[in-house]
Design an enzyme around this catalytic site. Structure first.
Site, mmCIF file in Angstrom:
data_model
loop_
_atom_site.group_PDB
_atom_site.id
_atom_site.type_symbol
_atom_site.label_atom_id
_atom_site.label_comp_id
_atom_site.label_asym_id
_atom_site.label_seq_id
_atom_site.Cartn_x
_atom_site.Cartn_y
_atom_site.Cartn_z
ATOM 1 N N CYS A 35 0.828 -1.212 0.000
ATOM 2 C CA CYS A 35 0.000 0.000 0.000
ATOM 3 C C CYS A 35 0.861 1.259 0.000
ATOM 4 O O CYS A 35 0.362 2.347 -0.241
ATOM 5 C CB CYS A 35 -0.948 0.009 1.196
ATOM 6 S SG CYS A 35 -0.074 0.025 2.768
ATOM 7 N N CYS A 104 -2.519 -3.019 8.545
ATOM 8 C CA CYS A 104 -2.255 -1.692 9.114
ATOM 9 C C CYS A 104 -1.845 -1.832 10.584
ATOM 10 O O CYS A 104 -1.004 -1.073 11.061
ATOM 11 C CB CYS A 104 -3.485 -0.807 9.004
ATOM 12 S SG CYS A 104 -4.296 -0.878 7.399
HETATM 13 FE FE1 FES Z 1 -1.672 0.125 4.290
HETATM 14 FE FE2 FES Z 1 -3.441 0.893 5.940
HETATM 15 S S1 FES Z 1 -3.749 0.463 3.856
HETATM 16 S S2 FES Z 1 -1.355 0.751 6.300
#
Ligand code: FES
Length: 130
Positions: A35, A104
């Site tokens: 991400c 996360c």
């Molecule tokens: Fe990657 Fe939240 S989407 S840390």
């Protein structure tokens, strides 16, 4: 659209301990290449306790809530207690995270652990406080 718990939303809207510590005793950085989100934790240690914690998050809403929760869980704790904070204990305190947002909470716990390791390796080198 993931559904967040009230607790996540509350920490996202009012994150605790955001910022930076100058000359921290330990610094830990963790990122997720998928991400692209990043987190940095700064810690101050006194008498084996985490006296102060600050963080910066360049990440999603859940990452912000997670960092805030990790900092709250760890502040005032001993090093040993803080090392027991895991992604699942953070997610639990946040009353759950959507499945696709669980990574996360890994970031938060790992960044804290890295900051502690950084502190410990400084101690070993004898470069502690002087
Ligand atoms: Fe990657 Fe939240 S989407 S840390």
């Amino acid at each position: 659209m993931p559904i967040y718990s009230e607790k996540v939303m509350e920490h996202f809207m009012n994150p605790r301990n955001v910022g930076e510590i100058e000359n921290p005793d330990g610094l830990g950085e963790e990122g997720n290449p998928v991400c692209g989100d990043m987190m940095t934790f700064y810690i101050k240690v006194k008498d084996n306790h985490l006296e102060d914690i600050k963080f910066k998050t360049f990440g999603c809403g859940a990452a912000i809530a997670v960092s805030s929760m990790v900092s709250e869980m760890a502040i005032g704790k001993t090093i040993e207690e803080a090392l027991k904070i895991t992604p699942s204990s953070v997610a639990e305190k946040l009353e759950g995270l959507p499945k696709n947002k669980f990574h996360c909470s890994n970031l938060g716990a790992q960044a804290l652990h890295k900051a502690i390791e950084n502190y410990q390796s400084k101690q070993k080198k004898g470069g502690g406080k002087g």
